[in-house]
Design an enzyme around this catalytic site. Structure first.
Site, mmCIF file in Angstrom:
data_model
loop_
_atom_site.group_PDB
_atom_site.id
_atom_site.type_symbol
_atom_site.label_atom_id
_atom_site.label_comp_id
_atom_site.label_asym_id
_atom_site.label_seq_id
_atom_site.Cartn_x
_atom_site.Cartn_y
_atom_site.Cartn_z
ATOM 1 C CG ASP A 182 -2.334 0.533 0.835
ATOM 2 O OD1 ASP A 182 -2.411 1.730 0.481
ATOM 3 O OD2 ASP A 182 -3.318 -0.226 0.879
ATOM 4 C CG HIS A 253 -4.443 2.054 -2.148
ATOM 5 N ND1 HIS A 253 -4.502 2.797 -0.991
ATOM 6 C CD2 HIS A 253 -5.735 1.893 -2.563
ATOM 7 C CE1 HIS A 253 -5.771 3.079 -0.712
ATOM 8 N NE2 HIS A 253 -6.532 2.557 -1.646
ATOM 9 C CD GLU A 320 -10.154 3.745 -1.118
ATOM 10 O OE1 GLU A 320 -11.105 4.006 -0.367
ATOM 11 O OE2 GLU A 320 -9.012 3.475 -0.694
#
Length: 551
Positions: A182, A253, A320
């Site tokens: 991440d 990410h 995302e």
């Protein structure tokens, strides 16, 4: 010592006991273990767990012999199903496969009482453990019964990961989704690209609490697993019939990877060489550049990942991913034109499809968060065999199933265990909606919109543990338990519809189960609320009020 473990969790399909009739005695020195063909690995693990916990030697015995625990395969049973019989001085566990036999041994541990979950005997040589005559027949509802653990935001050392695999096995959960990369850290050694861990596994400091908090932990934080660590974790899981699904995030990410190798980022938009591993939380604008170099880099990463993780699925994230840098990047815009794509959403879909096909060519299956459904052109859907983790609600899973894709249900409003367990100021770093033990017990993985073949595409469900505000294993324990026990029953047991579930009966069985969790050393949330040391006064959270929406 006599045990009547009425508190079996998860609840079996059929459990018939005769408390007044002696079934078998487990004796430290006399009781033997007979492993039929195909059950040798289960027997080895059973000798280890029960031998350590109760001081049993469990020498080899003859199947069906007196004072013997017999393990065998019965192809007439469901693959993960089992039948446990305690009668006539012996115990027999039959399973449709070795996995079924293994789940039967977990039930036997529960029948023997909480001390069977310890790592050393408490009282030396016991006179034995008496079991009443009993027949338990059981099989799981879902094939995918999972837990996702995020070790990127806060690193969990290997011993903690192994302990969580033990906890999964004890609850008959069989998928460990390992969130390894991440913005805040890269946790798996990639030998071709050593900077991923030399640089990407460490951040300078860490935000304490929600990202709006003014507080920082100024200590560097990090860590990673060597490839041998990963092999050990995967082997440990396999012995417990748990599949490890690795997650390597693409294309969002990814700041930890860009910090290690700046050429992976959008160098024509920002100075990627100035980026470090991210120290705070939220959605990060620094995403991968859609270049051939990036594709080759991650193909090389995944080549090593495939060597380490033999399971069918590889999770590539896909969630995302802000598009602002791509919109501002001449190189990204040229890529969109060259590929004949409509916009940046289709560019993200191109990323996902590339790795979906790449994995399929190697006999593996892509799984990603439900954003991977977005941006696909009508003539370029997700690759055949790709599956979807439906996290923003049920809608993504419903759409995926109707499009012919397998689905794992993990809606954040229901089974994100970083969300708080109760209202009030005592809950540590309160995030999200209140999701009580009863709320989790009433979670239903298959929404009413899916029927027939579409419903059959729901492989199962998983609970997710995102660790932004969980700095160590004790905090993870607190957020996971006891709710993970309720979740395990939801995905294993043949429960009635959500409103008809007998939560009071489940609570009654939990009284026995708390003693097992104590023996396992789990720092769970007590029913009466957090203990003083479990609170985190002064750390800002982000609670959401009211009932979560069903979306």
């Amino acid at each position: 010592m006599t045990h009547d473990a009425a508190g079996l969790i998860p609840a079996p399909r059929h459990d018939q006991s005769r408390p007044g009739r002696a079934g078998a005695r487990i004796h430290p020195r006399r009781t033997a273990l007979a492993a039929g063909p195909g059950t040798e690995g289960v027997a080895r693990l059973l000798r280890t767990t029960l031998g350590q916990a109760l001081g049993l030697s469990l020498p080899d015995g003859a199947p069906g012999g007196d004072d013997t625990i017999s393990l065998r395969i019965d192809a007439a049973l469901e693959p993960e199903g089992y039948r446990l019989t305690v009668a006539d001085g012996r115990v027999e566990i039959a399973g449709g496969t070795a996995a079924g036999v293994h789940w039967g041994t977990q039930t036997l541990r529960q029948l023997l009482g909480p001390d069977a979950f310890r790592r050393a005997p408490l009282r030396g040589a016991e006179p034995g453990w008496e079991l009443a005559e009993r027949t338990v027949e059981d099989a799981p509802r879902f094939a995918w019964r999972g837990l996702m653990l995020d070790v990127a935001r806060h690193f969990m050392p290997k011993d903690g990961v192994l302990a969580y695999l033990d906890l999964l096995a004890a609850h008959k959960l069989n998928v460990f989704h390992f969130h390894l990369t991440d913005d805040q850290g890269w946790r798996v050694e990639i030998r071709r690209y050593p900077k991923l861990t030399e640089v990407g596994a460490w951040r300078e400091r860490t935000k304490l609490g929600h990202r709006a908090s003014p507080l920082w932990d100024e200590r560097p934080h990090g860590g990673h697993y060597t490839q041998d660590d990963i092999r050990e974790i995967v082997a440990y899981a396999a012995e417990r019939h748990i599949t490890v699904v690795p997650e390597i995030d693409i294309p969002g990410h990814s700041q930890a990877a860009i910090a290690a190798y700046p050429e992976l980022g959008n160098t024509d938009v920002i100075d990627t060489a100035s980026l470090g591993v991210w120290t705070t939380w939220g959605i990060n604008p620094n995403v991968l550049a859609p270049t051939d170099n990036t594709l080759r880099f991650y193909e090389h990463v995944l080549e090593e990942v495939l060597e380490l993780f033999p399971g069918a699925f590889v999770h590539i994230g896909g969630d995302e991913c802000p598009k602002d840098q791509w919109k501002a990047s001449p190189a990204a815009q040229e890529r969109i034109r060259a590929l004949g794509l409509a916009d940046e959403d289709e560019l993200q879909s191109w990323f996902i499809r590339h790795f979906g096909h790449w994995l399929a060519e190697r006999g593996r299956r892509l799984i990603g968060w439900d954003e991977i459904l977005e941006g696909g052109a009508p003539d370029a859907p997700l690759p055949e065999g790709a599956a979807v983790s439906s996290w923003r609600g049920y809608a993504g899973g419903i759409a995926a199933a109707r499009a012919g894709h397998d689905v794992v249900m993990c809606p954040e409003q229901q089974v994100y265990f970083d969300h708080r367990q109760a209202p009030g100021e005592d809950e540590p770093v309160p995030i999200g909606y209140v999701r009580t033990l009863e709320d989790v017990y009433r979670f239903e993985p298959v929404p009413p919109q899916l029927t027939g073949a579409d419903a059959d595409r729901v492989l199962g469900a998983q609970a997710n543990l995102w660790t932004e505000v969980m700095e160590d294993r004790r905090r993870v324990d607190y957020q996971a338990f006891p709710r993970l026990a309720a979740f395990a029953e939801v995905v294993w047991s043949a429960l009635p519809p959500s409103p008809e579930r007998d939560f009071e009966a489940f609570q009654g069985r939990m009284e026995a189960h708390y003693a097992r969790l104590d023996a396992l050393g789990v720092s769970y949330r007590p029913p009466a609320g957090p203990l003083p040391w479990q609170r985190r006064p002064g750390l800002l959270g982000r609670p959401r009020e009211g009932a979560p929406p069903i979306v």
